[in-house]
Scaffold this active site. Sequence first.
Site, PDB file in Angstrom:
ATOM      1  CB  SER A 286      -0.886   0.034   1.251  1.00 56.26           C
ATOM      2  OG  SER A 286      -1.695  -1.116   1.310  1.00 56.26           O
ATOM      3  CB  CYS A 287       2.008   3.712  -1.965  1.00 52.79           C
ATOM      4  SG  CYS A 287       3.014   5.215  -1.994  1.00 52.79           S
ATOM      5  CB  VAL A 288      -1.359   6.175   2.132  1.00 51.46           C
ATOM      6  CG1 VAL A 288      -2.279   5.004   1.850  1.00 51.46           C
ATOM      7  CG2 VAL A 288      -0.512   5.884   3.345  1.00 51.46           C
TER       8      VAL A 288
END
Length: 130
Positions: free
Chosen positions: A108-110
């Site tokens: 995941s990349c936020v």
Amino acid sequence: MMTQIIHTEKAPAAIGPYVQAVDLGNLVLTSGQIPVNPATGEVPADIVAQARQSLENVKAIIEKAGLTAADIVKTTVFVKDLNDFAAVNAEYERFFKENNHPNFPARSCVEVARLPKDVGLEIEAIAVRK
């Protein structure tokens, strides 16, 4: 199940009330690693070098638990500026290829408003003992 605390001098010391990682036997969960060089305390200026340093910090912790970067099954990448996504992706891909990962971990990349020490990114990981 016995939980073991993982600590290595090859990654930055925790800057709060947390540990570098916990080893649950079959899983190792790292705390988020910011791009601080553990030997100098310095943070690289550019986002590519920051990505590499954070990944090297994660790797050092995973290795202390007796695993390798190839055992990482999931990462979460927190970036201060999503415009850095392509540059971070390129370094992330390079790192896992260099470390013989069979494919790539789930990820995941936020984008976040702010990170400790005003760094550009932070990376946490989960590794599996097979």
